[in-house]
Every structure is written in structure tokens, then in C-alpha cells.
Motif scaffolding. Structure first.
Motif, PDB file in Angstrom:
ATOM      1  N   GLU A  89      26.677  32.646  78.495  1.00 52.45           N
ATOM      2  CA  GLU A  89      27.370  33.699  77.751  1.00 52.45           C
ATOM      3  C   GLU A  89      28.887  33.627  77.929  1.00 52.45           C
ATOM      4  O   GLU A  89      29.514  34.547  78.472  1.00 52.45           O
ATOM      5  N   VAL A  90      29.458  32.535  77.480  1.00 47.87           N
ATOM      6  CA  VAL A  90      30.914  32.433  77.426  1.00 47.87           C
ATOM      7  C   VAL A  90      31.365  33.319  76.260  1.00 47.87           C
ATOM      8  O   VAL A  90      31.133  33.009  75.103  1.00 47.87           O
ATOM      9  N   HIS A  91      32.004  34.438  76.618  1.00 42.79           N
ATOM     10  CA  HIS A  91      32.263  35.521  75.669  1.00 42.79           C
ATOM     11  C   HIS A  91      33.771  35.652  75.474  1.00 42.79           C
ATOM     12  O   HIS A  91      34.487  36.116  76.365  1.00 42.79           O
ATOM     13  N   VAL A  92      34.276  35.223  74.320  1.00 43.91           N
ATOM     14  CA  VAL A  92      35.709  35.263  74.046  1.00 43.91           C
ATOM     15  C   VAL A  92      36.073  36.646  73.520  1.00 43.91           C
ATOM     16  O   VAL A  92      35.696  37.021  72.402  1.00 43.91           O
ATOM     17  N   THR A  93      36.795  37.422  74.318  1.00 45.74           N
ATOM     18  CA  THR A  93      37.147  38.801  73.952  1.00 45.74           C
ATOM     19  C   THR A  93      38.653  39.030  73.922  1.00 45.74           C
ATOM     20  O   THR A  93      39.110  40.006  73.339  1.00 45.74           O
ATOM     21  N   GLY A  94      39.428  38.162  74.562  1.00 50.58           N
ATOM     22  CA  GLY A  94      40.833  38.457  74.783  1.00 50.58           C
ATOM     23  C   GLY A  94      41.001  39.427  75.934  1.00 50.58           C
ATOM     24  O   GLY A  94      40.025  40.009  76.449  1.00 50.58           O
ATOM     25  N   LEU A  95      42.249  39.619  76.345  1.00 51.68           N
ATOM     26  CA  LEU A  95      42.550  40.463  77.499  1.00 51.68           C
ATOM     27  C   LEU A  95      43.871  41.187  77.266  1.00 51.68           C
ATOM     28  O   LEU A  95      44.869  40.573  76.879  1.00 51.68           O
ATOM     29  N   TYR A  96      43.839  42.512  77.466  1.00 54.42           N
ATOM     30  CA  TYR A  96      45.049  43.331  77.423  1.00 54.42           C
ATOM     31  C   TYR A  96      45.459  43.698  78.851  1.00 54.42           C
ATOM     32  O   TYR A  96      44.636  44.208  79.623  1.00 54.42           O
ATOM     33  N   TRP A  97      46.729  43.439  79.175  1.00 56.17           N
ATOM     34  CA  TRP A  97      47.325  43.950  80.411  1.00 56.17           C
ATOM     35  C   TRP A  97      48.164  45.161  80.047  1.00 56.17           C
ATOM     36  O   TRP A  97      48.966  45.123  79.093  1.00 56.17           O
ATOM     37  N   LEU A  98      48.028  46.233  80.798  1.00 55.14           N
ATOM     38  CA  LEU A  98      48.684  47.497  80.462  1.00 55.14           C
ATOM     39  C   LEU A  98      49.695  47.894  81.537  1.00 55.14           C
ATOM     40  O   LEU A  98      49.402  47.819  82.735  1.00 55.14           O
ATOM     41  N   ASP A  99      50.881  48.299  81.102  1.00 58.46           N
ATOM     42  CA  ASP A  99      51.924  48.838  81.984  1.00 58.46           C
ATOM     43  C   ASP A  99      52.217  47.943  83.178  1.00 58.46           C
ATOM     44  O   ASP A  99      52.280  48.392  84.327  1.00 58.46           O
ATOM     45  N   LEU A 100      52.415  46.665  82.907  1.00 54.68           N
ATOM     46  CA  LEU A 100      52.735  45.719  83.962  1.00 54.68           C
ATOM     47  C   LEU A 100      54.143  45.929  84.503  1.00 54.68           C
ATOM     48  O   LEU A 100      55.087  46.122  83.729  1.00 54.68           O
ATOM     49  N   ASP A 101      54.288  45.836  85.810  1.00 55.58           N
ATOM     50  CA  ASP A 101      55.620  45.900  86.405  1.00 55.58           C
ATOM     51  C   ASP A 101      56.429  44.634  86.116  1.00 55.58           C
ATOM     52  O   ASP A 101      57.660  44.690  86.014  1.00 55.58           O
ATOM     53  N   ASP A 102      55.735  43.502  86.014  1.00 51.30           N
ATOM     54  CA  ASP A 102      56.433  42.226  85.819  1.00 51.30           C
ATOM     55  C   ASP A 102      56.159  41.627  84.439  1.00 51.30           C
ATOM     56  O   ASP A 102      55.960  40.428  84.289  1.00 51.30           O
ATOM     57  N   GLU A 103      56.179  42.491  83.430  1.00 49.86           N
ATOM     58  CA  GLU A 103      55.914  42.047  82.056  1.00 49.86           C
ATOM     59  C   GLU A 103      56.925  40.994  81.598  1.00 49.86           C
ATOM     60  O   GLU A 103      56.559  40.025  80.931  1.00 49.86           O
ATOM     61  N   VAL A 104      58.191  41.161  81.956  1.00 44.19           N
ATOM     62  CA  VAL A 104      59.216  40.195  81.555  1.00 44.19           C
ATOM     63  C   VAL A 104      58.892  38.813  82.116  1.00 44.19           C
ATOM     64  O   VAL A 104      58.972  37.797  81.406  1.00 44.19           O
ATOM     65  N   ARG A 115      51.622  29.163  76.462  1.00 46.01           N
ATOM     66  CA  ARG A 115      50.347  29.888  76.429  1.00 46.01           C
ATOM     67  C   ARG A 115      50.443  31.087  75.491  1.00 46.01           C
ATOM     68  O   ARG A 115      51.506  31.718  75.361  1.00 46.01           O
ATOM     69  N   PRO A 116      49.354  31.444  74.824  1.00 43.82           N
ATOM     70  CA  PRO A 116      49.383  32.511  73.818  1.00 43.82           C
ATOM     71  C   PRO A 116      49.304  33.904  74.442  1.00 43.82           C
ATOM     72  O   PRO A 116      48.263  34.568  74.426  1.00 43.82           O
ATOM     73  N   LEU A 117      50.393  34.354  75.011  1.00 47.91           N
ATOM     74  CA  LEU A 117      50.476  35.681  75.617  1.00 47.91           C
ATOM     75  C   LEU A 117      51.637  36.415  74.948  1.00 47.91           C
ATOM     76  O   LEU A 117      52.766  35.908  74.945  1.00 47.91           O
ATOM     77  N   PHE A 118      51.352  37.614  74.382  1.00 50.82           N
ATOM     78  CA  PHE A 118      52.331  38.274  73.529  1.00 50.82           C
ATOM     79  C   PHE A 118      52.484  39.750  73.899  1.00 50.82           C
ATOM     80  O   PHE A 118      51.501  40.405  74.270  1.00 50.82           O
ATOM     81  N   SER A 119      53.688  40.247  73.751  1.00 49.26           N
ATOM     82  CA  SER A 119      53.914  41.687  73.831  1.00 49.26           C
ATOM     83  C   SER A 119      53.429  42.325  72.529  1.00 49.26           C
ATOM     84  O   SER A 119      53.704  41.813  71.438  1.00 49.26           O
ATOM     85  N   VAL A 120      52.671  43.411  72.655  1.00 52.62           N
ATOM     86  CA  VAL A 120      52.188  44.117  71.462  1.00 52.62           C
ATOM     87  C   VAL A 120      52.514  45.599  71.609  1.00 52.62           C
ATOM     88  O   VAL A 120      52.655  46.120  72.720  1.00 52.62           O
ATOM     89  N   ASP A 121      52.630  46.266  70.492  1.00 57.44           N
ATOM     90  CA  ASP A 121      52.813  47.704  70.522  1.00 57.44           C
ATOM     91  C   ASP A 121      51.562  48.332  71.134  1.00 57.44           C
ATOM     92  O   ASP A 121      50.439  47.946  70.802  1.00 57.44           O
ATOM     93  N   VAL A 122      51.755  49.298  72.030  1.00 59.77           N
ATOM     94  CA  VAL A 122      50.590  49.876  72.689  1.00 59.77           C
ATOM     95  C   VAL A 122      49.636  50.520  71.682  1.00 59.77           C
ATOM     96  O   VAL A 122      48.418  50.603  71.923  1.00 59.77           O
ATOM     97  N   ALA A 123      50.167  50.923  70.518  1.00 59.93           N
ATOM     98  CA  ALA A 123      49.291  51.488  69.477  1.00 59.93           C
ATOM     99  C   ALA A 123      48.266  50.464  69.014  1.00 59.93           C
ATOM    100  O   ALA A 123      47.128  50.823  68.659  1.00 59.93           O
ATOM    101  N   GLU A 124      48.668  49.182  69.011  1.00 59.47           N
ATOM    102  CA  GLU A 124      47.717  48.134  68.641  1.00 59.47           C
ATOM    103  C   GLU A 124      46.590  48.034  69.659  1.00 59.47           C
ATOM    104  O   GLU A 124      45.416  47.864  69.290  1.00 59.47           O
ATOM    105  N   ALA A 125      46.946  48.143  70.933  1.00 56.56           N
ATOM    106  CA  ALA A 125      45.910  48.102  71.974  1.00 56.56           C
ATOM    107  C   ALA A 125      44.920  49.240  71.786  1.00 56.56           C
ATOM    108  O   ALA A 125      43.700  49.054  71.891  1.00 56.56           O
ATOM    109  N   PHE A 136      48.913  55.130  78.550  1.00 59.48           N
ATOM    110  CA  PHE A 136      49.519  53.817  78.750  1.00 59.48           C
ATOM    111  C   PHE A 136      50.684  53.639  77.774  1.00 59.48           C
ATOM    112  O   PHE A 136      50.624  54.050  76.618  1.00 59.48           O
ATOM    113  N   LYS A 137      51.748  53.001  78.242  1.00 58.88           N
ATOM    114  CA  LYS A 137      52.994  52.906  77.469  1.00 58.88           C
ATOM    115  C   LYS A 137      53.256  51.510  76.900  1.00 58.88           C
ATOM    116  O   LYS A 137      53.913  51.377  75.867  1.00 58.88           O
ATOM    117  N   ARG A 138      52.802  50.476  77.601  1.00 59.77           N
ATOM    118  CA  ARG A 138      53.117  49.097  77.203  1.00 59.77           C
ATOM    119  C   ARG A 138      51.871  48.222  77.316  1.00 59.77           C
ATOM    120  O   ARG A 138      50.985  48.493  78.137  1.00 59.77           O
TER     121      ARG A 138
END
Length: 367
Positions: A89-104, A115-125, A136-138
Motif C-alpha cells: 500500500e504505497v499511498h501517494v497523498t502529499g504532505l502539508y507542514w503547518l506553521d514551521l519555524d524554519d519555513e524559509v 525538490r517539489p516543496l512549495f509555499s501555499v496559502d493556508v486557505a488551500e491547505a 494554523f497560519k502558514r
């Protein structure tokens, strides 16, 4: 290595079994030894995210193994299903990180590594994960991240090995020491007697350091306890993995939701505790408030093989020819297993290695 040389794998977790599978496919005779049933320690107990929790916080050595392995898993899972009838069951879902201190730093790492890691509007999450808790803010998002159902992965690996005529599994056969003759390691001692081989691979997870002590060697691999809890929800309840404040939620295809994990230095104690249960439930309900009304259907602990910077030891022990290591993967055993095992086999069979082996050489920290 002789083409008919026998290899002993000490440890039947994901690392040991996948190493055995690759060696067996190369035509070598292989015997896997485990002190209990195969795959029942950290390989069974972990979450199975096919990514380090915070990949940008690791060294290039971990990143190199993780990148190679992430691309390997989807096809590998399908091959195991086709060959064994057991679906990892290799399950491709993606991953959201929320309110990271070291987002930059995370976004800079992604740009540097491609690597495909992107900042998104929290409304999208919130739109993509409607059950997410408020406040959650970011958010940042990696769309291609998968999780593997690790208990089924080790079950599939075991079935694949049992089908191979040149591979033997010996469960409930604890190794007590090594056989050393004329400066070489040529086997192991067990409660059932001696077992000899041309080469011995130590892949015993958190117990690897203890076994090396029988040779007077000190390897900085130690047990690090992790506790998790499991909920059962409706299928599709959680469409993506989410991570906040060091805790994560992982959806399985059938609606089970894993919440983890603690990080405890408690020796070899694997006892689940009430304090951890309450802490994990609080994290679960903050991430996914609907879980407040859901039943916890599982709570367990496992022992990770802790190591400095989480960099595994892969390669031959210089002072003890015939003894090889594939251990010390800390929190990322399932993530790094495919590349780690392929690198080990490349080195053992004197092939061109998939990546530079220097960062993983046992000589770097072995006393």
C-alpha cells in the motif's frame, strides 16, 4: 566476493530483508537471522512516511539516500504485490507542514535540491484537508510524498524471501556473538549453535551496537523509543498527511489514521505509557478535531536505531574483514532502506555504487 559465497544477515527488519532480497536476486546464498519474528521491531512500529519528517534539517548524506529511495518505492510496491499477493500500500497523498519555524530554510533547501516543496496559502491547505484544525497560519506542501503501510511491507518482503530457493529465514534465533578466525569474521554464534558464512551483515537496528560490543567495538547506535496511536475513521477522512508542532497524521487507504510520534531515550524499554497516550491524543485532536470523538484502536512503542545526525553505517568494518554493517538509520529506516540496501549490495559485489559511499563508511565513528 565468491559467486557461491554465503551471506548471513543478522536482523530481519526492512533493512535486513531488503538486503537479503537484493543479494538473493544476484544469485548469492543468503540466510536471515532474527531474534523474534521478522519485521516485528521498528520496521513494524513506524509510520511509513517515504520522506524524512523535515528533510531540509538533515545532511547531504541522508538526502542522497532519501532521494534515491523515494523514486524507488512506487514501482517496488507494485512488484511486491505482483510477486507475493501482499500489497504494501504505497499511498501517494502529499504532505502539508503547518506553521514551521524554519519555513524559509525549508523552501531554500527545496530550491537548492530541486525538490517539489512549495509555499501555499493556508486557505488551500484547509480546502484540500477540510478536517484540519483551526488556527494554523502558514503551510508548505510537497505533493508527491507517499506513505507505505509498513506492517504489510515487511509481510510482503518475508513472502518474497520465502519464495526464493537460495534464501533461508531463521526466526526466533537470537545471535549471541561472532565467529572470528585468522583475523576474519566467518559466522555467528546462536542459541542453536554456530552458523558460518563468507560474510556477515549486521542489520539489527537498535541492537546493532550491543552485538558489536561482543567484539570489543563501540558503535554509536542506541535505542530511541517512539510511541504512536491509531484511529479508525471512514475511508477518505484524511486526504493528505499533515505535520505540525513535531507531530504528524498519516492516512491509510482504509481510513486508519496514525498519529506519532514521541522521541524518548529510555534504553530498551518498549512499554507504552499513559503520559504518551494523552500527549498523542492531544496532538491528534489539535490537528484533526474530529478525532476527539473517534476511538483509539491501537497504541504501541518501538525502538529506533539512533545514530549521530541520523546517518546510517553502510559498508565493511575495516578492522574485521568479513563483517559488514547496514544499521543506524534512526528515524528514517523505511525512507532510506532501498538506497541503503542497494549501496550495501553494490559494495559487497564490487559494483559501481549508486551514490558515493564515503559518508556512510563504518570507519568514521567505529572505535
Amino acid at each position: 566476493m565468491k559467486s557461491d559465497g554465503k551471506v548471513l544477515l543478522v536482523g530481519g527488519g526492512a533493512i535486513g530483508m531488503l538486503s537479503a532480497l537484493l543479494l538473493g536476486l544476484s544469485g548469492r546464498r543468503v540466510c536471515v537471522l532474527d531474534k523474534e519474528a521478522t519485521g516485528r521491531e521498528s520496521s513494524w512500529a513506524g509510520g511509513g512516511i517515504v520522506s524524512p519528517l523535515y528533510p531540509w534539517r538533515y545532511s547531504a548524506a541522508v538526502t542522497a539516500l532519501a532521494h534515491w529511495s523515494q523514486d524507488f518505492y512506487p514501482g517496488f510496491g507494485q512488484r511486491l504485490l505482483d510477486e507475493t499477493g501482499v500489497d504494501p500500500e504505497v499511498h501517494v497523498t502529499g504532505l502539508y507542514w503547518l506553521d514551521l519555524d524554519d519555513e524559509v530554510e525549508a523552501l531554500a533547501w527545496a530550491q537548492r535540491e530541486g525538490r517539489p516543496l512549495f509555499s501555499v496559502d493556508v486557505a488551500e491547505a484547509y480546502q484540500q484537508v477540510p478536517v484540519l484544525g483551526g488556527g494554523f497560519k502558514r503551510a508548505i506542501h510537497m505533493p508527491g510524498v507517499a506513505n507505505v503501510r509498513n506492517p504489510r511491507l515487511v509481510k510482503a518482503l518475508r513472502a518474497a524471501l520465502l519464495a526464493m530457493p537460495n534464501v533461508e529465514l531463521r526466526e526466533h534465533c537470537p545471535v549471541t556473538g561472532f565467529i572470528q578466525e585468522e583475523g576474519r569474521i566467518c559466522g555467528v554464534t546462536t542459541a542453536d549453535g554456530e552458523i558460518r558464512a563468507e560474510r556477515v551483515v549486521l542489520a539489527a537496528g537498535a541492537w546493532s551496537g550491543e552485538l558489536l560490543k561482543t567484539l570489543g567495538l563501540t558503535l554509536p547506535v542506541e535505542p530511541v523509543k517512539g510511541q504512536m496511536i491509531l484511529y479508525k475513521c471512514a475511508e477518505g477522512f484524511l486526504p493528505s498527511m499533515v505535520l505540525a508542532k513535531g507531530r504528524y497524521a498519516i492516512p491509510r487507504r482504509d481510513g486508519h489514521i496514525l498519529i506519532g510520534s514521541t522521541l524518548e531515550y529510555a534504553g530498551f524499554d518498549k512499554t507504552p505509557t499513559d503520559n504518551a497516550l494523552e500527549s498523542l491524543k492531544a496532538s491528534a485532536e489539535e490537528l484533526l478535531p474530529a478525532l476527539k470523538d473517534a476511538e483509539v484502536v491501537g497504541h504501541w512503542a518501538g525502538l529506533r536505531p539512533g545514530s549521530p545526525e541520523g546517518i546510517p553505517f553502510i559498508g565493511q568494518v575495516p578492522s574485521h574483514p568479513g563483517l559488514w554493517l547496514n544499521c543506524g538509520h534512526f528515524r528514517n529506516g523505511l525512507v532510506l532502506a532501498p538506497a541503503s540496501c542497494q549501496l550495501l549490495v553494490d559494495l559487497m559485489l564490487e559494483r559501481e555504487p549508486i551514490i558515493d559511499p564515503a559518508p556512510y563508511t563504518p570507519a568514521r565513528l567505529l572505535d
